[in-house]
Motif scaffolding. Sequence first.
Motif, PDB file in Angstrom:
ATOM      1  N   PHE A 110       1.588   9.207   8.444  1.00 14.85           N
ATOM      2  CA  PHE A 110       0.690   8.052   8.548  1.00 14.85           C
ATOM      3  C   PHE A 110      -0.058   7.840   7.235  1.00 14.85           C
ATOM      4  N   MET A 111      -0.548   8.934   6.659  1.00 13.61           N
ATOM      5  CA  MET A 111      -1.318   8.815   5.417  1.00 13.61           C
ATOM      6  C   MET A 111      -0.470   8.349   4.248  1.00 13.61           C
ATOM      7  N   TRP A 112       0.750   8.854   4.196  1.00 12.19           N
ATOM      8  CA  TRP A 112       1.681   8.409   3.152  1.00 12.19           C
ATOM      9  C   TRP A 112       1.765   6.884   3.147  1.00 12.19           C
ATOM     10  N   SER A 113       1.995   6.336   4.341  1.00 11.46           N
ATOM     11  CA  SER A 113       2.208   4.901   4.443  1.00 11.46           C
ATOM     12  C   SER A 113       0.893   4.143   4.237  1.00 11.46           C
ATOM     13  N   TRP A 114      -0.156   4.645   4.844  1.00  9.00           N
ATOM     14  CA  TRP A 114      -1.453   3.963   4.795  1.00  9.00           C
ATOM     15  C   TRP A 114      -1.983   3.860   3.359  1.00  9.00           C
ATOM     16  N   ASN A 115      -1.789   4.917   2.575  1.00  9.97           N
ATOM     17  CA  ASN A 115      -2.362   4.951   1.228  1.00  9.97           C
ATOM     18  C   ASN A 115      -1.480   4.309   0.161  1.00  9.97           C
ATOM     19  N   ASP A 116      -0.278   3.875   0.560  1.00 12.70           N
ATOM     20  CA  ASP A 116       0.650   3.385  -0.466  1.00 12.70           C
ATOM     21  C   ASP A 116       0.242   2.010  -1.006  1.00 12.70           C
ATOM     22  N   LEU A 117       0.493   1.827  -2.285  1.00 17.89           N
ATOM     23  CA  LEU A 117       0.263   0.521  -2.904  1.00 17.89           C
ATOM     24  C   LEU A 117       1.562   0.010  -3.536  1.00 17.89           C
ATOM     25  N   LEU A 118       2.215   0.959  -4.266  1.00 21.90           N
ATOM     26  CA  LEU A 118       3.365   0.563  -5.083  1.00 21.90           C
ATOM     27  C   LEU A 118       4.511  -0.051  -4.264  1.00 21.90           C
ATOM     28  N   TYR A 119       4.939   0.656  -3.224  1.00 18.23           N
ATOM     29  CA  TYR A 119       6.078   0.176  -2.435  1.00 18.23           C
ATOM     30  C   TYR A 119       5.734  -1.109  -1.683  1.00 18.23           C
ATOM     31  N   ALA A 120       4.501  -1.133  -1.150  1.00 16.91           N
ATOM     32  CA  ALA A 120       4.095  -2.308  -0.387  1.00 16.91           C
ATOM     33  C   ALA A 120       4.012  -3.534  -1.303  1.00 16.91           C
ATOM     34  N   MET A 121       3.578  -3.319  -2.530  1.00 20.22           N
ATOM     35  CA  MET A 121       3.503  -4.423  -3.499  1.00 20.22           C
ATOM     36  C   MET A 121       4.892  -4.944  -3.837  1.00 20.22           C
ATOM     37  N   THR A 122       5.865  -4.009  -3.945  1.00 20.42           N
ATOM     38  CA  THR A 122       7.198  -4.367  -4.421  1.00 20.42           C
ATOM     39  C   THR A 122       8.096  -4.905  -3.308  1.00 20.42           C
ATOM     40  N   LEU A 123       8.032  -4.269  -2.161  1.00 20.85           N
ATOM     41  CA  LEU A 123       9.002  -4.604  -1.114  1.00 20.85           C
ATOM     42  C   LEU A 123       8.533  -5.715  -0.176  1.00 20.85           C
ATOM     43  N   ILE A 124       7.225  -5.985  -0.181  1.00 21.44           N
ATOM     44  CA  ILE A 124       6.708  -7.066   0.673  1.00 21.44           C
ATOM     45  C   ILE A 124       6.225  -8.204  -0.236  1.00 21.44           C
ATOM     46  N   VAL A 125       6.709  -9.384   0.059  1.00 23.25           N
ATOM     47  CA  VAL A 125       6.367 -10.521  -0.780  1.00 23.25           C
ATOM     48  C   VAL A 125       5.419 -11.477  -0.049  1.00 23.25           C
ATOM     49  N   SER A 126       5.752 -11.765   1.202  1.00 24.26           N
ATOM     50  CA  SER A 126       4.969 -12.799   1.896  1.00 24.26           C
ATOM     51  C   SER A 126       3.591 -12.286   2.301  1.00 24.26           C
ATOM     52  N   GLU A 127       2.656 -13.192   2.246  1.00 24.87           N
ATOM     53  CA  GLU A 127       1.252 -12.841   2.474  1.00 24.87           C
ATOM     54  C   GLU A 127       1.009 -12.353   3.902  1.00 24.87           C
ATOM     55  N   GLU A 128       1.722 -12.966   4.863  1.00 26.88           N
ATOM     56  CA  GLU A 128       1.443 -12.600   6.270  1.00 26.88           C
ATOM     57  C   GLU A 128       1.920 -11.200   6.645  1.00 26.88           C
ATOM     58  N   LYS A 129       2.782 -10.605   5.777  1.00 24.14           N
ATOM     59  CA  LYS A 129       3.245  -9.240   6.065  1.00 24.14           C
ATOM     60  C   LYS A 129       2.556  -8.208   5.175  1.00 24.14           C
ATOM     61  N   ARG A 130       1.662  -8.656   4.347  1.00 24.21           N
ATOM     62  CA  ARG A 130       1.029  -7.775   3.364  1.00 24.21           C
ATOM     63  C   ARG A 130       0.182  -6.691   4.050  1.00 24.21           C
ATOM     64  N   THR A 131       0.266  -5.480   3.513  1.00 25.67           N
ATOM     65  CA  THR A 131      -0.528  -4.383   4.077  1.00 25.67           C
ATOM     66  C   THR A 131      -1.841  -4.258   3.299  1.00 25.67           C
ATOM     67  N   LEU A 132      -2.652  -3.279   3.684  1.00 17.61           N
ATOM     68  CA  LEU A 132      -4.014  -3.182   3.143  1.00 17.61           C
ATOM     69  C   LEU A 132      -4.089  -3.022   1.625  1.00 17.61           C
ATOM     70  N   GLY A 133      -3.279  -2.095   1.088  1.00 11.13           N
ATOM     71  CA  GLY A 133      -3.357  -1.790  -0.349  1.00 11.13           C
ATOM     72  C   GLY A 133      -3.198  -3.037  -1.199  1.00 11.13           C
ATOM     73  N   PRO A 134      -2.013  -3.666  -1.130  1.00 11.83           N
ATOM     74  CA  PRO A 134      -1.825  -4.878  -1.925  1.00 11.83           C
ATOM     75  C   PRO A 134      -2.782  -5.981  -1.521  1.00 11.83           C
ATOM     76  N   GLY A 135      -3.074  -6.045  -0.220  1.00 13.34           N
ATOM     77  CA  GLY A 135      -3.972  -7.082   0.285  1.00 13.34           C
ATOM     78  C   GLY A 135      -5.313  -7.027  -0.424  1.00 13.34           C
ATOM     79  N   MET A 136      -5.873  -5.817  -0.503  1.00 13.10           N
ATOM     80  CA  MET A 136      -7.178  -5.649  -1.125  1.00 13.10           C
ATOM     81  C   MET A 136      -7.132  -5.920  -2.611  1.00 13.10           C
TER      82      MET A 136
END
Lengths: 363, 278
Positions: B205-231
């Motif tokens: 859970f922590m691995w995924s929750w704390n990630d920024l790099l993968y979420a920034m790269t693999l998710i493009v659309s705003e509605e699917k954005r997770t916390l890291g890139p979102g913030m």
Amino acid sequence: MSSISLKNVKKSFGAVDILQGIDLEIADGEFTVFVGPSGCGKSTLLRLICGLDEVSAGEIVIDGEIVNDVPPAKRGIAMVFQNYALYPHMSVAQNMGYSLRLAGTDKAEIEKRVGDAAAVLRLDKLLDRKPRQLSGGQRQRVAIGRAIVRKPQVFLFDEPLSNLDAALRVDMRVEIASLKERLGTTMIYVTHDQVEAMTLADKIVVMHAGRVEQVGSPLELYRRPANLFVAGFIGSPRMNVLRAEADERGTLRLENGTVLPVTAPAGARQVSVGIRAEHLSLSDDPGAFVLRGRARVVEHLGSDMFVHVSVDGASDPVIVRCPDEMELAIGSAVSVGFEAANAHLFAPDGQRIVSADARRSAA
Amino acid sequence: MFDLSTPLARAVFALMMGLIALFLFFPIYWLVISAFKGNAELYQIIPTLYPHKLSLGHFTNAFEQGHLLRNLRNSLIVSCSAAALNTLLALYAGYSFAKFRYAGRRGVMILLLSAQVFPFGLLLISIYPIITDLGLIDTRLGLILSYIVFALPVSTYMLYSYFSQVPSEIIEAARADGASELRIFHTIVMPVSIPAVVTVFLYGFMWSWNDLLYAMTLIVSEEKRTLGPGMLLSYLNEVNSDWGGAMAASIVASAPIVLAFAFLQRWFIQGVTAGSVK
């Protein structure tokens, strides 16, 4: 009840041969004890019979059926493990009823059988407890209860008392003995404790280095050990052994020339003479018996005492059992003697040989 | 370990511990006080050590803008799914490595662990085209699978260590009782391994929750954005540096992890020690 037959059973782990070809017959309802030092293969043999490990060669036959490829649960056996192996998250009742639940037995029947076994083992007030809330003895009784509820054809016990303290071990030994009388089921019991072996067994199988050294009743093994290994392993304290040399007339002499009161058979040269502690006589008169020496250690047991004597001409000390009323100072000169009829002779390869005296009296 | 019999030794020990605690907790303290400061106080040249005037403005902004809650929901979906799937796979793999003997067992295990050798960022270079080819770019599933790539080796090893210490006798007893291998695993081994399962779940859970790099790269659309890139994209971007908002959002973002730890702490600590102590 079931009979068990082992035919040239071998087990190897990689290049290491653990069992080197075991042949054994266990009759219906017999209580057989596998005994031997650590690493002799006794637990491995039990695991093979249980089906937890596969044989490398040979056949295991239960009630006339070869069971080499039959899974453990279908062999009609139940095993009690050394460290109890209770399921820690289940209550006593759930532990005991687990196998029945797996077999699809209905709830009422499970409750009845668990209740019956619990009553026999005095566990009826502990059925809702978890294993961690039980004492060592209670845990072991649950492990036995788990085996009983299955109504197996054969019970296997793998050193079941070795984790208990001395007093509890005696209690549980009595309990297992009464269980054996009550159930009359074929039982195989593994232990390295020869007192357990002697007191429980109908038949003892002495094992050493993956081989069966001797099979027989407890007293048979005690009175007529087939070889030096069995002679040393069965009996406490160990059988005393004097290394002697025989001349052409069979007269046996120790290193210093002391003549022993037993005669070797014709042709024997190097002979090991075994005498049990209770068959040796001790005197504080150095001239009373043939073996002379000094008392090194005196162990008082209350009813008896064991005196360790270093005998002139013998490399190892001998232990003499005598009534605990003798006044003996450490280092005092003593003499030790024995009768020819109580001596066991062994050839250099360790096998038993019959003394000339015994042959004469038999004739 | 340490001789703490003299008052001086105890004082030095207490001082050292205090310094370590200060080092560890000061950033968190700074995060909290910054979130509760108004913008004027936050951007003073000489910073204040505590908020002179408490302000909840950053929090109300964060929630009113809407994207924080959406990002939070996305993170929860992705992190919970990745953690659950990672735990499930690690359970079976770890048990297999710990309790069965078969050809290639060691080799497969070393291969699995060797994935840990590569830097997190480096593997993205190979994961990106795979996720693209699979048509999973800009999907939550793609992100979940890529997280598992990293969490699975260590999770498997953690469970392998734990299962190795489950006495084989209880497994053999169950086998003799007539249980199948899967049944043994589900009804005997898993119930006694809850601390390890909780530990591995939290790790994933922590691995995924704390990630920024993968979420920034693999998710493009705003509605699917997770916390890291979102913030990052909302508060600290090319045109905007809303530190107060970022701090408030960080507190909100940390809440699930803090709550999970508080709730599962007993299991987690047991799980950590269970693998290392006989």
